[in-house]
Design a protein around this motif. Structure first.
Motif, mmCIF file in Angstrom:
data_model
loop_
_atom_site.group_PDB
_atom_site.id
_atom_site.type_symbol
_atom_site.label_atom_id
_atom_site.label_comp_id
_atom_site.label_asym_id
_atom_site.label_seq_id
_atom_site.Cartn_x
_atom_site.Cartn_y
_atom_site.Cartn_z
ATOM 1 N N GLU A 65 -8.337 15.438 -4.901
ATOM 2 C CA GLU A 65 -8.787 16.129 -6.111
ATOM 3 C C GLU A 65 -8.746 17.647 -5.940
ATOM 4 O OE1 GLU A 65 -12.378 15.846 -9.409
ATOM 5 O OE2 GLU A 65 -12.640 14.923 -7.427
ATOM 6 N N ALA A 66 -9.020 18.112 -4.726
ATOM 7 C CA ALA A 66 -9.018 19.552 -4.466
ATOM 8 C C ALA A 66 -7.641 20.175 -4.618
ATOM 9 C CB ALA A 66 -9.562 19.825 -3.064
ATOM 10 N N LEU A 67 -6.601 19.348 -4.610
ATOM 11 C CA LEU A 67 -5.243 19.871 -4.775
ATOM 12 C C LEU A 67 -5.024 20.513 -6.139
ATOM 13 C CD1 LEU A 67 -3.297 16.893 -3.156
ATOM 14 C CD2 LEU A 67 -3.578 19.176 -2.164
ATOM 15 N N TYR A 68 -5.884 20.170 -7.114
ATOM 16 C CA TYR A 68 -5.743 20.766 -8.445
ATOM 17 C C TYR A 68 -5.556 22.285 -8.372
ATOM 18 C CZ TYR A 68 -6.844 16.919 -11.715
ATOM 19 O OH TYR A 68 -6.800 15.793 -12.503
ATOM 20 N N THR A 69 -6.430 22.950 -7.614
ATOM 21 C CA THR A 69 -6.404 24.432 -7.583
ATOM 22 C C THR A 69 -6.083 25.003 -6.217
ATOM 23 O OG1 THR A 69 -8.797 24.484 -7.195
ATOM 24 C CG2 THR A 69 -8.030 24.632 -9.500
ATOM 25 N N ASN A 70 -5.994 24.135 -5.200
ATOM 26 C CA ASN A 70 -5.731 24.624 -3.850
ATOM 27 C C ASN A 70 -4.279 24.426 -3.439
ATOM 28 O OD1 ASN A 70 -8.499 25.411 -2.380
ATOM 29 N ND2 ASN A 70 -8.868 23.766 -3.846
ATOM 30 N N GLY A 71 -3.427 24.156 -4.405
ATOM 31 C CA GLY A 71 -1.998 24.077 -4.168
ATOM 32 C C GLY A 71 -1.558 22.729 -3.653
ATOM 33 N N PRO A 72 -0.272 22.447 -3.902
ATOM 34 C CA PRO A 72 0.720 23.268 -4.604
ATOM 35 C C PRO A 72 0.551 23.237 -6.130
ATOM 36 C CG PRO A 72 1.675 21.185 -3.948
ATOM 37 C CD PRO A 72 0.291 21.195 -3.375
ATOM 38 N N ALA A 73 1.438 23.949 -6.814
ATOM 39 C CA ALA A 73 1.292 24.140 -8.251
ATOM 40 C C ALA A 73 1.583 22.863 -9.029
ATOM 41 C CB ALA A 73 2.242 25.248 -8.717
ATOM 42 N N GLY A 74 0.901 22.753 -10.164
ATOM 43 C CA GLY A 74 1.283 21.761 -11.161
ATOM 44 C C GLY A 74 0.793 20.363 -10.935
ATOM 45 N N GLY A 75 -0.221 20.164 -10.101
ATOM 46 C CA GLY A 75 -0.743 18.819 -9.915
ATOM 47 C C GLY A 75 -1.613 18.388 -11.073
ATOM 48 N N GLY A 76 -1.617 17.096 -11.382
ATOM 49 C CA GLY A 76 -2.447 16.599 -12.472
ATOM 50 C C GLY A 76 -2.576 15.095 -12.436
ATOM 51 N N GLY A 77 -3.476 14.587 -13.248
ATOM 52 C CA GLY A 77 -3.637 13.136 -13.372
ATOM 53 C C GLY A 77 -4.196 12.480 -12.133
#
Length: 432
Positions: free
Chosen positions: A383-395
């Motif tokens: 879940e932390a990947l949302y804003t901690n990179g890389p770009a454009g993760g979702g769902g």
């Protein structure tokens, strides 16, 4: 003298329409619904621990709401293992459904397969060789009952029979023995009925469902797959068929594939009813979607019964996040590297994989452990990947669930005591 028996389900999630079709125009004497697997019953036991009224097949009300009116209308007996981990409650639910139809009928419930209290905890598990007690907390132990557990219910006049764990072919052997006057102690009769049961037990597999492989084994009309039935004679000869106008195919090839399905030793396949020898079986096509089978031989039934044992094997987490657009594959791979690095100091060894095309893919991270906090950390990192990179993760999706492990062992037949409870629909009274 012949009797016609149909297969209305091959697993818990099977379609209902083919069984309805068999009841409407199949001319059946008996319909069998095989809806139970090793993991299914262990999960049922888990649900029953949380709610004493739960544990039977959760689809039973929906399935029976559609099938029982047709069974009553056409005078077809129904035999099923949808009782799962709570056959008695399944019987009560079934009686209520029949009462709602205004039907006068006897519902029989078969018990005795729950042998958790009878287990020898020093007995080895087949899969690991270790004593059962070393597998942690045991939540279920269900012995595979045979046709002899069901036959008294049929002889008592039951129109619906609900069981827990019974060997799949035994569900068919019992009504065949009742209709045809077979002695279950006769290995040749038990072998003939077990052969029929083994062929019918997986329903649509026999009529081309699991057989289908486009370009190699083409099967027409799979969207409207018909389920099989068998016309069985007193000498054990059976002619397998499916209803006209239904999809699928029933031929020598589909029968031979199903004949070998899950068979370990074709000359000594152990069931609760017989030691089955398939080497002499003959399979002959009799016309379109008609196949004759005969020639099964049998030896004495085993002195022990197989037991499926469920135990708490920890929990698992599955955490996912999607990436789309140019460079999505590289970004998803980088996300996997980040999560792997972040979890490197823990005791977890997560499985990290990227699925999909380069411009639309999904990272999946999965792990198992007895430590819930560690598994929650996996979800947190994804879940932390949302804003901690890389770009454009979702769902992001995180799913945490308990794992029920399954092992097998044996129990002496003498320690398993089957029972029959009769529940009367449309009239007061219960007998056992």
């Amino acid at each position: 003298m012949t009797t016609r028996i149909g297969s209305g389900a091959g697993f818990a999630g099977d379609r209902i329409e083919p069984a309805e079709d068999l009841l409407r125009r199949g001319g059946l004497d008996d319909l069998v619904l095989e809806c139970l697997a090793e993991r299914t019953i262990a999960l049922g036991q888990q649900r029953r621990l949380a709610d004493p009224r739960a544990g039977y097949d959760r689809r039973l009300p929906a399935r029976f709401t559609r099938l029982l009116p047709l069974a009553v209308e056409h005078g077809v007996r129904v035999v099923t293992n949808m009782g799962a981990a709570n056959p008695l409650e399944a019987g009560r639910v079934t009686r209520e459904l029949l009462d709602g139809l205004g039907a006068t009928a006897t519902v029989a419930v078969i018990t005795g397969d729950d042998v958790l209290a009878e287990l020898d905890l020093d007995a080895p598990a087949w899969e690991t060789g270790r004593p059962l007690r070393e597998h942690g907390e045991l939540v279920s132990a269900n012995a595979y009952l045979g046709a002899d557990a069901i036959l008294p219910a049929l002889e008592a006049g039951a129109q619906v029979v609900l069981t827990g764990r019974v060997a799949d072919p035994s569900l068919f052997l019992a009504p065949l023995a009742d209709r045809l006057g077979w002695d279950l102690a006769d290995p040749s009769a038990a072998a003939a009925g077990t052969l029929v049961g083994h062929l019918l037990e997986c329903a649509g597999q026999l009529t081309g469902g699991y057989f289908a492989d486009p370009g190699h084994k083409d099967v027409p009309g799979l969207a409207e797959l018909g389920f099989p039935f068998a016309d069985v004679a007193a000498d054990g000869t059976a002619v397998l068929g499916k209803l006209p106008g239904t999809g699928g195919v029933l031929n020598r090839a589909t029968v031979c594939e199903q004949l070998l399905y899950e068979i370990t030793d074709p000359g000594g396949y152990l069931t609760p009813d017989v030691t089955l020898d398939l080497y002499g079986v003959r399979v002959d096509e009799q016309g379109a979607d008609r196949v004759r089978v005969r020639g099964a031989a049998g030896g004495p039934r085993p002195g022990e019964l197989k037991v499926s044992v469920g135990y708490r094997a920890g929990s698992k987490v599955e955490a996912e996040i999607s990436y789309a657009g140019p460079g999505a594959g590289a970004r998803a791979a980088l996300a996997g590297e980040i999560v792997t690095a972040r979890l490197a100091g823990t005791a977890l060894r997560p499985r990290v994989e990227v699925r999909g095309a380069d411009d639309d893919c999904r990272l999946r991270v999965a792990a198992a452990s007895h430590d819930i906090a560690l598994l929650e950390a996996v979800g947190d990192e994804v879940e932390a990947l949302y804003t901690n990179g890389p770009a454009g993760g979702g769902g992001v999706r995180v799913h945490l669930s308990e794992v029920i492990g399954i092992v097998s062992t044996l129990i002496p037949r003498a320690r398993v005591r089957a029972g029959v409870t009769l529940l009367e629909a449309g009239r007061a009274g219960t007998a056992s």
